[in-house]
Enzyme design. Structure first.
Site, mmCIF file in Angstrom:
data_model
loop_
_atom_site.group_PDB
_atom_site.id
_atom_site.type_symbol
_atom_site.label_atom_id
_atom_site.label_comp_id
_atom_site.label_asym_id
_atom_site.label_seq_id
_atom_site.Cartn_x
_atom_site.Cartn_y
_atom_site.Cartn_z
ATOM 1 N N SER A 6 -12.749 -9.092 0.346
ATOM 2 C CA SER A 6 -11.988 -9.119 0.845
ATOM 3 C C SER A 6 -11.558 -7.888 0.155
ATOM 4 O O SER A 6 -10.482 -6.419 0.982
ATOM 5 C CB SER A 6 -10.423 -9.708 0.440
ATOM 6 O OG SER A 6 -10.351 -9.885 -0.769
ATOM 7 N N LYS A 33 -5.163 -1.259 -2.358
ATOM 8 C CA LYS A 33 -5.936 -2.649 -1.478
ATOM 9 C C LYS A 33 -4.105 -2.873 -0.403
ATOM 10 O O LYS A 33 -3.267 -2.892 -1.007
ATOM 11 C CB LYS A 33 -6.158 -3.253 -1.475
ATOM 12 C CG LYS A 33 -6.454 -4.987 -0.945
ATOM 13 C CD LYS A 33 -7.374 -5.788 -1.871
ATOM 14 C CE LYS A 33 -7.609 -7.244 -0.805
ATOM 15 N NZ LYS A 33 -8.064 -8.956 -1.780
ATOM 16 N N SER A 43 -13.079 -12.009 -4.816
ATOM 17 C CA SER A 43 -13.015 -10.244 -4.058
ATOM 18 C C SER A 43 -13.005 -9.196 -4.942
ATOM 19 O O SER A 43 -12.677 -7.545 -4.360
ATOM 20 C CB SER A 43 -11.521 -10.341 -2.949
ATOM 21 O OG SER A 43 -11.876 -11.502 -1.913
#
Length: 595
Positions: A195, A113, A219
């Site tokens: 996210s 990420k 997330s």
């Protein structure tokens, strides 16, 4: 390395990505990789192919880069690729030839990420423009461990801007002003639900074998449910957060996202452990399983005698997802399968979650007293976390962001560079229409002050959430005997973007969750089940989740519905700034000509 440059790198290794044979359904069939079908392959399978010489790490990198080139313009799941990925893979191949294999991850490409800082030639920006081009003092501990284990960093995945911490209303989860909107590959009109969505989409569409994300509140587990992957959101402190942009010291945790619980467990064995830079990791000492998390992988036979609880109220009775058309029937069938496999199912009708959990979805009950509202906790800890992270974050001298050192200054920079006046009309829908950053602004208002009011809210919610989960694991039978449950089952899905109830209480408590896929909803997007565990109970979650995985064996491939017709403002750059492929080569977005 800009994404349009990938084709050049791919072409340099002939006969791999260009194979005429292909596999898979839908509009984007995946080519064979040096004659091998790597689609949906697990880490262990990829290792077997590299061990017997059918594939090399360089082959894998090249084929995954080709897959990104093929699909990313529709998905926006990869924000930037690592220009050194092929050279790292070559080193891993040389070591393998010399008889050195560092770990089960040796030579395996992975993505992180965009909030994991990597000290190399590509950006870490947290999906924002305000951090783009900056540098942290040191690479994230998790990334260091993955590199040391022989993993090949393929790139960064797209994430919701600021990990969904920029705005709380009128925004789209999975949207980044740097990269655009990540799309759900099952149905591109549907949400990605968290996210870490870029990491989940990357694995599900075979852009990479394993990816890493983070969770503050949902997330990891929510996008896993929405795209049919496995993950464990661990107890904060089991895995170091150092070098990852901070949302909340007391809630954040990194985690692996993969197509099997075995892959998740392999990754956990590499990345867990104490870190002098993250003092919460010392709380986890003594809680690691003796032979590692991979040793806890189980088959469906292990379900015999396993004790699982279903808290009818509120999770199975009223939430929007389970009451979507056709969903309850699929959940009931799954419970019947568990019982047929020998699991003991306990209906917790006197649920300890009633009164503290929102019966319609995520978050707290709607009538929570203001002094106990956990949003205040999240807002305060966000201001504290960004301030501490920015102490070690720098921009080049002369950059207008040089010296930005607080959430307030980040918010001010956004106001100066982003259109918050509504000049784009309907195209501003993804952010709060008043400021474009309602969560940021709420954090700024707290000034990061951890006063009596803060600790009152934090202590009340954390204590009540922990008590509820612990009590739920101790089922009291009619005769008064106490049954220690192995896990608590919670529906995990969106049902057309209805609120998901899976993540809230474990986030508040700082307790772990495992996510297991089960089926498809009426919108042709996956849904699954979350398994609640107790503090540092990840080993048991691996056993429960992997046994369920073996029973259900769900792996329906993406449908790509509406890939060429879905409409939205997702491809538009943020007003006044342009992030082009060329500007990313120079590690920055550029002011638009009209600004």
């Amino acid at each position: 390395m800009r994404l349009s440059s990938i084709a050049v790198a791919v072409a340099s290794v002939s006969g791999i990505a260009g194979a005429s044979d292909s596999c898979g359904n839908g509009p984007f069939p995946m080519s064979l990789c040096n004659g091998v079908k790597i689609e949906d392959a697990t880490i262990n399978t990829l290792q077997q192919w590299m061990a017997n010489g059918a594939l090399t790490s360089q082959d894998l990198v090249t084929c995954y880069l080709a897959r990104i080139e093929q699909t990313n313009k529709y998905l926006h799941s990869i924000s930037e690729v690592n220009p050194d990925a092929l050279s790292i893979a070559a080193t891993m191949d040389q070591e393998r030839v010399a008889g050195q294999v560092r770990s089960p991850l040796h030579g395996i490409p992975f993505v992180t990420k965009d909030n994991y800082y990597t000290d190399d030639k590509h950006n870490t920006s947290e999906g924002t423009l305000v951090l783009l081009g900056g540098k942290f003092i040191s690479e994230a501990t998790v990334v260091k461990k993955l590199r040391a284990a022989g993993g090949v960093l393929l790139g960064h995945s797209t994430m919701s801007e600021a990990a969904d911490h920029r705005a709380l209303s009128n925004y789209a989860s999975g949207y980044s002003s740097r990269t655009g909107q990540t799309r759900n590959t099952y149905n591109l009109t549907q949400p990605t639900a968290g996210s870490s969505s870029g990491s989940v989409v990357a694995v599900r569409t075979n852009q990479v074998a394993v990816a890493f994300g983070t969770e503050t509140h949902g997330s990891l587990v929510h996008p896993s449910g929405q795209l049919g992957l496995y993950t464990i959101k661990s107890t904060p402190g089991l895995i170091s957060r150092y070098g990852i942009v901070t949302g909340s010291f007391w809630h954040d945790t990194p985690g692996a996202l993969a197509r099997s619980m075995a892959d998740v467990a392999l990754a956990m064995d590499i990345i867990v452990g104490p870190d002098a830079h993250d003092n919460l990791t010392f709380d986890a000492i003594g809680h690691y399983p003796e032979n590692g998390y991979y040793s806890q992988i189980a088959d469906k036979d292990s379900l015999r005698g396993m004790k699982l609880g279903i808290p009818w109220d509120p999770y199975w009775s009223t939430i929007g997802h389970i009451n979507s058309p056709g969903i309850r029937e699929q959940y009931e069938k799954s419970i019947q399968q568990l019982e047929a496999a020998g699991a003991e199912i306990y209906n917790i009708t006197d649920s300890p979650f009633v009164g503290i959990s929102n019966k319609y979805g995520g978050g707290q009950v709607s009538d929570v007293a203001p002094e106990f509202n956990h949003v205040v906790v999240f807002s305060t800890l966000m201001a504290v976390g960004y301030g501490e992270y920015l102490e070690n974050w720098t921009f080049p001298e002369g950059d207008e962001r040089y010296g930005v050192s607080s959430l307030a200054e980040m918010a001010a920079w956004n106001r100066a560079h982003n259109d918050t006046t509504g000049a784009l009309g309907n195209n501003t829908w993804w952010w709060d229409n008043s400021t474009g950053q309602s969560f940021y602004d709420a954090g700024v208002k707290t000034n990061g002050t951890m006063d009596t009011a803060f600790w009152t809210a934090f202590g009340n919610v954390r204590t009540s959430a922990r008590r509820a989960i612990d009590i739920a694991h101790a089922y009291v039978a009619d005769n008064g005997s106490v049954v220690a449950l192995d896990g608590i089952l919670i529906p995990n899905g969106r049902g057309g973007n209805r609120g998901n109830a899976c993540a809230s209480l474990p986030s508040f408590a700082g307790y772990p969750i495992a996510a297991v896929p089960l089926g498809l909803d009426g919108f042709s997007t996956p849904f699954g089940v979350c398994v609640y565990g107790r503090q540092f109970g990840e080993a048991k979650l691996v056993k429960v989740a992997s046994a369920m995985e073996d029973l259900f064996r769900w792996n329906e491939r993406p449908q790509w519905y509406n890939y060429d017709t879905a409409k939205g403002p997702w491809d538009m750059p943020w007003p006044g700034y342009t992030c082009s492929d060329e500007s990313q080569d120079r590690f920055a977005c550029e002011p638009a000509a009209s600004s």
